[in-house]
Design a protein around this motif. Structure first.
Motif, PDB file in Angstrom:
ATOM      1  N   LEU A  62      40.672  44.009  40.617  1.00 28.72           N
ATOM      2  CA  LEU A  62      40.112  42.900  39.859  1.00 28.72           C
ATOM      3  C   LEU A  62      38.812  43.353  39.232  1.00 28.72           C
ATOM      4  O   LEU A  62      38.235  44.359  39.633  1.00 28.72           O
ATOM      5  N   ASP A  63      38.365  42.599  38.227  1.00 27.71           N
ATOM      6  CA  ASP A  63      37.124  42.959  37.542  1.00 27.71           C
ATOM      7  C   ASP A  63      36.117  41.824  37.641  1.00 27.71           C
ATOM      8  O   ASP A  63      36.368  40.816  38.311  1.00 27.71           O
ATOM      9  N   GLY A  64      34.992  41.976  36.964  1.00 28.86           N
ATOM     10  CA  GLY A  64      33.920  40.999  37.012  1.00 28.86           C
ATOM     11  C   GLY A  64      34.255  39.655  36.387  1.00 28.86           C
ATOM     12  O   GLY A  64      33.568  38.672  36.622  1.00 28.86           O
ATOM     13  N   TYR A  65      35.314  39.616  35.603  1.00 31.57           N
ATOM     14  CA  TYR A  65      35.772  38.359  34.997  1.00 31.57           C
ATOM     15  C   TYR A  65      36.834  37.686  35.846  1.00 31.57           C
ATOM     16  O   TYR A  65      37.414  36.690  35.446  1.00 31.57           O
ATOM     17  N   MET A  66      37.103  38.244  37.008  1.00 29.45           N
ATOM     18  CA  MET A  66      38.137  37.767  37.927  1.00 29.45           C
ATOM     19  C   MET A  66      39.547  37.959  37.368  1.00 29.45           C
ATOM     20  O   MET A  66      40.473  37.278  37.785  1.00 29.45           O
ATOM     21  N   ASN A  67      39.712  38.858  36.402  1.00 32.72           N
ATOM     22  CA  ASN A  67      41.056  39.261  36.001  1.00 32.72           C
ATOM     23  C   ASN A  67      41.650  40.012  37.187  1.00 32.72           C
ATOM     24  O   ASN A  67      40.975  40.841  37.803  1.00 32.72           O
ATOM     25  N   ILE A  68      42.894  39.708  37.516  1.00 27.51           N
ATOM     26  CA  ILE A  68      43.488  40.203  38.752  1.00 27.51           C
ATOM     27  C   ILE A  68      44.793  40.930  38.464  1.00 27.51           C
ATOM     28  O   ILE A  68      45.607  40.454  37.672  1.00 27.51           O
ATOM     29  N   ALA A  69      44.993  42.043  39.126  1.00 27.14           N
ATOM     30  CA  ALA A  69      46.284  42.742  39.132  1.00 27.14           C
ATOM     31  C   ALA A  69      46.812  42.675  40.558  1.00 27.14           C
ATOM     32  O   ALA A  69      46.091  42.965  41.515  1.00 27.14           O
ATOM     33  N   MET A  70      48.072  42.261  40.670  1.00 30.96           N
ATOM     34  CA  MET A  70      48.710  42.140  41.981  1.00 30.96           C
ATOM     35  C   MET A  70      50.031  42.901  41.982  1.00 30.96           C
ATOM     36  O   MET A  70      50.652  43.089  40.941  1.00 30.96           O
ATOM     37  N   GLU A  71      50.455  43.301  43.176  1.00 26.66           N
ATOM     38  CA  GLU A  71      51.737  43.958  43.381  1.00 26.66           C
ATOM     39  C   GLU A  71      52.559  43.114  44.354  1.00 26.66           C
ATOM     40  O   GLU A  71      51.998  42.345  45.128  1.00 26.66           O
ATOM     41  N   GLN A  72      53.882  43.278  44.307  1.00 28.84           N
ATOM     42  CA  GLN A  72      54.790  42.537  45.200  1.00 28.84           C
ATOM     43  C   GLN A  72      54.478  41.044  45.157  1.00 28.84           C
ATOM     44  O   GLN A  72      54.338  40.385  46.185  1.00 28.84           O
ATOM     45  N   THR A  73      54.385  40.511  43.955  1.00 27.83           N
ATOM     46  CA  THR A  73      53.881  39.157  43.742  1.00 27.83           C
ATOM     47  C   THR A  73      54.985  38.109  43.809  1.00 27.83           C
ATOM     48  O   THR A  73      56.065  38.298  43.247  1.00 27.83           O
ATOM     49  N   VAL A  95      41.849  31.341  37.369  1.00 23.34           N
ATOM     50  CA  VAL A  95      41.763  31.450  38.824  1.00 23.34           C
ATOM     51  C   VAL A  95      40.843  30.372  39.396  1.00 23.34           C
ATOM     52  O   VAL A  95      39.688  30.256  39.019  1.00 23.34           O
ATOM     53  N   LEU A  96      41.382  29.616  40.339  1.00 23.80           N
ATOM     54  CA  LEU A  96      40.593  28.635  41.084  1.00 23.80           C
ATOM     55  C   LEU A  96      39.956  29.323  42.288  1.00 23.80           C
ATOM     56  O   LEU A  96      38.758  29.190  42.525  1.00 23.80           O
TER      57      LEU A  96
END
Length: 102
Positions: A62-73, A95-96
């Protein structure tokens, strides 16, 4: 950073520095949000969106903007599994919250 050097400002700065050193006992449990986010990378998480949809999977990054990368989602709507994704990318403004999976 103080831009003037009046005695009052210097005294306030000194008092603030002293207070920050002695304000709380060091229990080892105090963590910043950044520390928490670093500690859960690579672990199972739940990401709740503003829409109420949950995504559960492994936090890849994730980055400072709360952009998120997930696996096995997995995508859950109203508590029910709706879809499974290999990798998922979530834009941070949706994102909440992020929590560790239970």
């Amino acid at each position: 950073r103080l831009t003037h050097t009046s005695g009052r400002a210097s005294a306030h700065r000194h008092a603030t520095e002293t207070m920050s050193d002695d304000a709380a006992p060091d229990t080892g449990a105090a963590k910043t949000p950044a520390d928490f986010l670093k500690s859960i990378r690579g672990k199972p998480v739940v990401v709740k969106l503003n829409s109420g949809v949950d995504y559960r999977g492994i936090l890849a990054c994730l980055d400072g903007y709360m952009n998120i990368a997930m696996e096995q989602t997995e995508e859950y709507v109203n508590g029910q599994l709706k879809n499974k994704y290999g990798d998922a990318f979530i834009r941070g403004n949706n994102v909440l919250y992020i929590s560790t999976a239970k």
